[in-house]
Design a protein around this motif. Structure first.
Motif, PDB file in Angstrom:
ATOM      1  N   ASP A   1      -8.519  -0.977  -6.874  1.00  0.00           N
ATOM      2  CA  ASP A   1      -8.929   0.016  -5.874  1.00  0.00           C
ATOM      3  C   ASP A   1      -9.654  -0.604  -4.682  1.00  0.00           C
ATOM      4  O   ASP A   1     -10.589  -0.016  -4.137  1.00  0.00           O
TER       5      ASP A   1
ATOM      6  N   ARG B   1     -10.048  -1.559  -0.889  1.00  0.00           N
ATOM      7  CA  ARG B   1      -9.606  -0.925   0.360  1.00  0.00           C
ATOM      8  C   ARG B   1      -8.824  -1.941   1.194  1.00  0.00           C
ATOM      9  O   ARG B   1      -9.398  -2.881   1.743  1.00  0.00           O
TER      10      ARG B   1
ATOM     11  N   ARG C   1      -4.705  -3.477  -5.284  1.00  0.00           N
ATOM     12  CA  ARG C   1      -4.508  -2.039  -5.500  1.00  0.00           C
ATOM     13  C   ARG C   1      -4.986  -1.615  -6.888  1.00  0.00           C
ATOM     14  O   ARG C   1      -5.596  -0.550  -7.045  1.00  0.00           O
TER      15      ARG C   1
END
Length: 123
Positions: free
Chosen positions: A90, A92, A87
């Motif tokens: 970033d 997915r 996370r």
């Protein structure tokens, strides 16, 4: 059973990528390593592994598709920390944590949409 000259030992897994430099930086951040020099006319990058099969990013197949299930997985000792790490970068994440009894796992994608997975053994 028939004998076979093929050993049941995976030598190397190739992950198809469209942009080797971009993918090298992404995998380096996710896995925590410094990318080494590429080979094969700047189309292959070997990712250092701790044990098991070797892993390489392969930019030799520009017409690949990234559909289908993950073709391999990485182990982790702390799935919660792994998800937090993904996370922060970033990444997915494409699934919730799944518990299949022997392992917990989560799936995610690289910049080309290749499906990837990380598993933690159940206690």
């Amino acid at each position: 059973m028939l004998a076979s000259p093929i050993r049941r030992h995976i030598g190397q897994v190739f992950v198809p990528v469209s942009d080797l430099a971009r993918s090298a930086q992404w995998y380096a951040a996710v896995l925590g390593f410094e990318p080494a020099a590429t080979s094969h006319d700047d189309t292959i990058l070997d990712i250092p592994v701790q044990d098991g099969p070797r892993l390489a990013l392969d930019a030799n197949r520009p017409d690949f598709t990234a559909d289908g299930p993950p073709r391999f997985f990485w182990w982790t000792d702390d799935l919660a920390a792994t998800i937090e790490h993904l996370r922060r970068l970033d990444v997915r994440i494409t699934s919730d944590i799944e518990d299949i009894g022997s392992v917990f796992f989560v799936q995610f994608e690289d910049p080309d949409g290749n499906p990837l997975m990380v598993c933690q053994r159940a206690a």
